[in-house]
Design an enzyme around this catalytic site. Structure first.
Site, PDB file in Angstrom:
ATOM      1  N   ASP A  61      12.633  40.120   5.843  1.00 40.51           N
ATOM      2  CA  ASP A  61      11.624  39.543   6.732  1.00 40.51           C
ATOM      3  C   ASP A  61      10.419  39.207   5.871  1.00 40.51           C
ATOM      4  O   ASP A  61      10.162  39.867   4.867  1.00 40.51           O
ATOM      5  CB  ASP A  61      11.267  40.442   7.925  1.00 40.51           C
ATOM      6  CG  ASP A  61      10.897  41.871   7.564  1.00 40.51           C
ATOM      7  OD1 ASP A  61      10.592  42.147   6.383  1.00 40.51           O
ATOM      8  OD2 ASP A  61      10.890  42.734   8.462  1.00 40.51           O
TER       9      ASP A  61
ATOM     10  N   ASN B 254      20.224  51.534  -1.308  1.00 41.38           N
ATOM     11  CA  ASN B 254      19.358  50.559  -0.633  1.00 41.38           C
ATOM     12  C   ASN B 254      17.898  50.967  -0.794  1.00 41.38           C
ATOM     13  O   ASN B 254      17.554  52.144  -0.631  1.00 41.38           O
ATOM     14  CB  ASN B 254      19.731  50.556   0.860  1.00 41.38           C
ATOM     15  CG  ASN B 254      19.084  49.438   1.649  1.00 41.38           C
ATOM     16  OD1 ASN B 254      19.204  48.264   1.279  1.00 41.38           O
ATOM     17  ND2 ASN B 254      18.422  49.776   2.747  1.00 41.38           N
TER      18      ASN B 254
ATOM     19  N   GLU C  14      17.357  43.602   4.400  1.00 43.08           N
ATOM     20  CA  GLU C  14      16.409  43.764   5.515  1.00 43.08           C
ATOM     21  C   GLU C  14      15.348  42.674   5.459  1.00 43.08           C
ATOM     22  O   GLU C  14      14.160  42.929   5.654  1.00 43.08           O
ATOM     23  CB  GLU C  14      15.757  45.154   5.463  1.00 43.08           C
ATOM     24  CG  GLU C  14      16.774  46.286   5.489  1.00 43.08           C
ATOM     25  CD  GLU C  14      16.163  47.676   5.499  1.00 43.08           C
ATOM     26  OE1 GLU C  14      14.943  47.801   5.786  1.00 43.08           O
ATOM     27  OE2 GLU C  14      16.890  48.641   5.226  1.00 43.08           O
TER      28      GLU C  14
ATOM     29  N   HIS D  60      11.437  43.280   2.307  1.00 38.97           N
ATOM     30  CA  HIS D  60      10.382  43.148   3.327  1.00 38.97           C
ATOM     31  C   HIS D  60       9.170  42.550   2.613  1.00 38.97           C
ATOM     32  O   HIS D  60       8.366  43.271   2.021  1.00 38.97           O
ATOM     33  CB  HIS D  60      10.011  44.513   3.906  1.00 38.97           C
ATOM     34  CG  HIS D  60      11.097  45.142   4.710  1.00 38.97           C
ATOM     35  ND1 HIS D  60      11.548  44.609   5.896  1.00 38.97           N
ATOM     36  CD2 HIS D  60      11.824  46.269   4.500  1.00 38.97           C
ATOM     37  CE1 HIS D  60      12.505  45.382   6.383  1.00 38.97           C
ATOM     38  NE2 HIS D  60      12.691  46.392   5.553  1.00 38.97           N
TER      39      HIS D  60
ATOM     40  N   GLU E 121      16.101  54.490  -0.052  1.00 39.04           N
ATOM     41  CA  GLU E 121      14.688  54.680  -0.428  1.00 39.04           C
ATOM     42  C   GLU E 121      14.418  55.982  -1.186  1.00 39.04           C
ATOM     43  O   GLU E 121      13.486  56.716  -0.861  1.00 39.04           O
ATOM     44  CB  GLU E 121      13.804  54.601   0.818  1.00 39.04           C
ATOM     45  CG  GLU E 121      13.951  53.280   1.545  1.00 39.04           C
ATOM     46  CD  GLU E 121      13.141  53.189   2.837  1.00 39.04           C
ATOM     47  OE1 GLU E 121      12.457  54.166   3.173  1.00 39.04           O
ATOM     48  OE2 GLU E 121      13.219  52.148   3.496  1.00 39.04           O
TER      49      GLU E 121
HETATM   50  O1  G3I Z   1      13.140  54.938  20.762  1.00 37.79           O
HETATM   51  C1  G3I Z   1      11.844  55.537  20.795  1.00 37.79           C
HETATM   52  C2  G3I Z   1      11.252  55.413  22.153  1.00 37.79           C
HETATM   53  O2  G3I Z   1      12.023  56.159  23.064  1.00 37.79           O
HETATM   54  C3  G3I Z   1       9.817  55.947  22.112  1.00 37.79           C
HETATM   55  O3  G3I Z   1       9.210  55.749  23.344  1.00 37.79           O
HETATM   56  C4  G3I Z   1       9.020  55.214  21.044  1.00 37.79           C
HETATM   57  C5  G3I Z   1       7.611  55.765  20.909  1.00 37.79           C
HETATM   58  O4  G3I Z   1       7.094  55.566  19.619  1.00 37.79           O
HETATM   59  O5  G3I Z   1       9.670  55.370  19.808  1.00 37.79           O
HETATM   60  C6  G3I Z   1      10.977  54.821  19.799  1.00 37.79           C
HETATM   61  O6  G3I Z   1      11.522  54.998  18.555  1.00 37.79           O
HETATM   62  C7  G3I Z   1      11.030  54.149  17.533  1.00 37.79           C
HETATM   63  C8  G3I Z   1      12.201  53.412  16.922  1.00 37.79           C
HETATM   64  O7  G3I Z   1      11.774  52.639  15.810  1.00 37.79           O
HETATM   65  C9  G3I Z   1      12.877  52.478  17.926  1.00 37.79           C
HETATM   66  O8  G3I Z   1      12.001  51.476  18.302  1.00 37.79           O
HETATM   67  C10 G3I Z   1      10.361  55.002  16.471  1.00 37.79           C
HETATM   68  O9  G3I Z   1       9.182  55.589  17.001  1.00 37.79           O
HETATM   69  C11 G3I Z   1      10.015  54.165  15.272  1.00 37.79           C
HETATM   70  O10 G3I Z   1       9.573  55.022  14.218  1.00 37.79           O
HETATM   71  C12 G3I Z   1      11.242  53.437  14.771  1.00 37.79           C
HETATM   72  O11 G3I Z   1      10.861  52.603  13.714  1.00 37.79           O
HETATM   73  C13 G3I Z   1      11.922  52.175  12.884  1.00 37.79           C
HETATM   74  C14 G3I Z   1      11.613  52.555  11.445  1.00 37.79           C
HETATM   75  O12 G3I Z   1      12.643  52.058  10.612  1.00 37.79           O
HETATM   76  C15 G3I Z   1      11.526  54.060  11.281  1.00 37.79           C
HETATM   77  O13 G3I Z   1      11.404  54.403   9.943  1.00 37.79           O
HETATM   78  C16 G3I Z   1      12.053  50.677  13.015  1.00 37.79           C
HETATM   79  O14 G3I Z   1      12.515  50.349  14.329  1.00 37.79           O
HETATM   80  C17 G3I Z   1      13.065  50.159  11.991  1.00 37.79           C
HETATM   81  O15 G3I Z   1      13.015  48.757  11.986  1.00 37.79           O
HETATM   82  C18 G3I Z   1      12.685  50.654  10.628  1.00 37.79           C
HETATM   83  O16 G3I Z   1      13.663  50.217   9.724  1.00 37.79           O
HETATM   84  C19 G3I Z   1      13.429  50.554   8.363  1.00 37.79           C
HETATM   85  C20 G3I Z   1      14.771  50.714   7.707  1.00 37.79           C
HETATM   86  O17 G3I Z   1      15.530  51.676   8.383  1.00 37.79           O
HETATM   87  C21 G3I Z   1      14.618  51.107   6.237  1.00 37.79           C
HETATM   88  N1  G3I Z   1      13.768  50.187   5.534  1.00 37.79           N
HETATM   89  C22 G3I Z   1      12.476  49.932   6.142  1.00 37.79           C
HETATM   90  C23 G3I Z   1      12.650  49.474   7.581  1.00 37.79           C
HETATM   91  C24 G3I Z   1      11.310  49.139   8.181  1.00 37.79           C
HETATM   92  O18 G3I Z   1      10.482  50.257   8.269  1.00 37.79           O
END
Ligand code: G3I
Length: 450
Positions: A274, A206, A272, A243, A164
């Site tokens: 969806d 990516n 990715e 996405h 990105e």
């Molecule tokens: O693990 C913690 C947990 O302990 C805590 O209680 C909770 C509270 O918010 O947060 C949890 O972490 C979260 C993590 O996902 C696991 O669920 C983060 O806050 C959250 O920001 C994170 O989001 C991820 C996101 O990337 C961050 O940028 C998504 O799961 C993940 O699917 C998403 O993936 C990205 C790709 O890497 C790049 N392309 C876009 C895609 C979608 O945004």
């Protein structure tokens, strides 16, 4: 390859494992004779020389409903968050691989390839990195790339080396970030460090919103990859996150985008996927678009069940929250089973050309069509104007032998055609005789509205 004791090696499983092993060895899988219809996404994709994967969260590996689907359906995994910088280097120079290692071990035990995601990204940086700048940040980033790629050497088939890095909007330039402010060469520096650390991993760029061929962001990434290939920067693949309807729809020229990048000499991956509300048609179209491009090596969906999705309220995946297959699943599996197996060495679809859309003008996108031994078709779709004139040039000794859905005029050489709209729509086409030159393809010179 390790196969766990629980895995029964049925003939189909043997075919899948063989195909995965062949893919791991960098080979294109050729299937002789009539392939049987695959009964799972991974098996069917493997029969077409592709992978079909999913993002995996380490925290869900203890959920047997989740792992049952994972192990049955997928032959590739991408750790959803566990290889990101904040996860792998939470304190500077203190590396933490527990959750990522768990996913890799699960993948290896079940014959799945791993995509590493991601080595250098402006987001999900640990707080120590967020506050850095200049050469201190550059060196920290390169050290991170080197350490992490070295740790997973031999276990990761592809790395999203940089994620990105391009800006949204009309400029087609880089995204501002602390990494970008270390100098425009930060991306190639990351790729070179990754190659040095793991020479056998395929190295990918990516991004998202790079699906529509005419978008400035897509063109910006295209120019970077073209430049990297010309200058020998080690890049092997480009990931299209896809996405859809999270800001961008599935575009009708998606296949053109995939084939255009592939024509630069890189593999392309849908990394990715969806789609909001999982529409059957869009999922089918995406699958068919990948299958139509020989260098589109596979599709990864961004989660298994809707309840696993980062945007679960949009129900964008192939399995519902109960783990049942949705209609989109059936459409994808059917498309995979109906798809063709690209023969080894199949030439990549030639790059279509697109004119940049100056204001008050129009855009013309060329899509390669059917190819015969002596001639080939091209169709051109115009957007941004209802009446238009598109100038197309061809290379001698090729000759345009017929046209449709437009009114053509020619210059004196016969090599430059001006096609004007004639009320039959926004797409016209033409047949070009190769006359001994099978590689040249038409160029779009301009598109003028009115
Ligand atoms: O693990 C913690 C947990 O302990 C805590 O209680 C909770 C509270 O918010 O947060 C949890 O972490 C979260 C993590 O996902 C696991 O669920 C983060 O806050 C959250 O920001 C994170 O989001 C991820 C996101 O990337 C961050 O940028 C998504 O799961 C993940 O699917 C998403 O993936 C990205 C790709 O890497 C790049 N392309 C876009 C895609 C979608 O945004």
């Amino acid at each position: 390859m390790t196969v766990n004791a629980k895995t029964r090696v049925t003939p189909r499983r043997a075919l899948l494992l063989g195909a995965v092993a062949a893919l791991a060895a960098g080979m294109v899988v050729g299937v002789t004779g009539a392939a049987q219809a695959g009964t799972t996404l991974g098996a069917s994709a493997a029969e077409k020389g592709r992978f079909f994967g999913t993002a995996v969260a380490a925290g869900r590996l203890g959920d047997s409903a989740y792992t049952t689907i994972l192990n049955r359906e997928f032959n590739q995994v991408t750790p959803e968050n566990e290889m990101k910088t904040d996860a792998t280097e939470p304190q500077q120079n203190q590396f933490s691989y527990g959750n990522a290692d768990r996913i890799v071990a699960h993948a290896r035990a079940n014959g799945m390839q791993v995509r590493g995601h991601t080595l250098a990204w402006h987001a999900q940086q640990p707080s120590w990195m967020q506050g850095m700048s200049g050469s201190t940040l550059r060196n920290a980033m390169l050290n991170h790339v080197t350490q992490v790629a070295t740790h997973f050497r031999g276990q990761v088939a592809w790395w999203d080396v940089v994620n990105e890095a391009f800006a949204d909007g009309g400029g087609g330039g880089r995204r501002d970030s602390n990494l970008q402010r270390t100098g425009n060469d930060w991306i190639e520096a990351a790729f070179r460090a990754a190659r040095a650390a793991d020479p056998n991993a395929q190295l990918c760029y990516n991004d998202y919103n790079t699906d529509n061929w005419t978008d400035a962001k897509t063109q910006g990434v295209y120019r970077m990859v073209q430049d990297f290939k010309q200058r020998g920067v080690p890049i092997d693949c480009v990931g299209f996150q896809s996405h859809f309807t999270g800001g961008s729809n599935y575009p009708s020229n998606y296949r053109t985008t995939l084939s255009s990048f592939a024509a630069l000499g890189v593999d392309v991956h849908i990394t990715e996927l969806d789609i909001r509300n999982a529409p059957v048609d869009a999922y089918r179209n995406v699958t068919n678009d990948c299958l139509a491009v020989a260098r589109c090596k596979g599709i990864t969906v961004w989660g298994i069940r809707d309840s696993d999705s980062w945007r679960s309220s949009e129900s964008p995946l192939l399995f519902n929250g109960s783990g049942q297959k949705k209609s989109a699943y059936d459409a994808v599996l059917a498309a995979l089973n109906n798809g063709t197996t690209p023969p080894t060495g199949t030439p990549t679809t030639p790059p279509p050309t697109t004119t940049p859309p100056p204001s008050g003008s129009c855009t013309a996108s060329a899509t390669p069509g059917q190819v015969w031994g002596d001639r080939y078709n091209t169709s051109v779709t115009v957007s941004g104007a209802s009446t238009w004139a598109v100038v197309v040039s061809i290379t001698s000794p090729q000759k345009i032998s017929s046209t449709w859905s437009g009114s053509p005029t020619w210059d004196g050489s016969g090599l430059v055609m001006t096609m004007r709209s004639n009320g039959s729509g926004d797409t016209f086409g033409f047949t070009t005789m190769m006359n001994g030159n099978s590689s040249a393809r038409p160029q779009i010179v301009s598109c003028t509205a009115g």
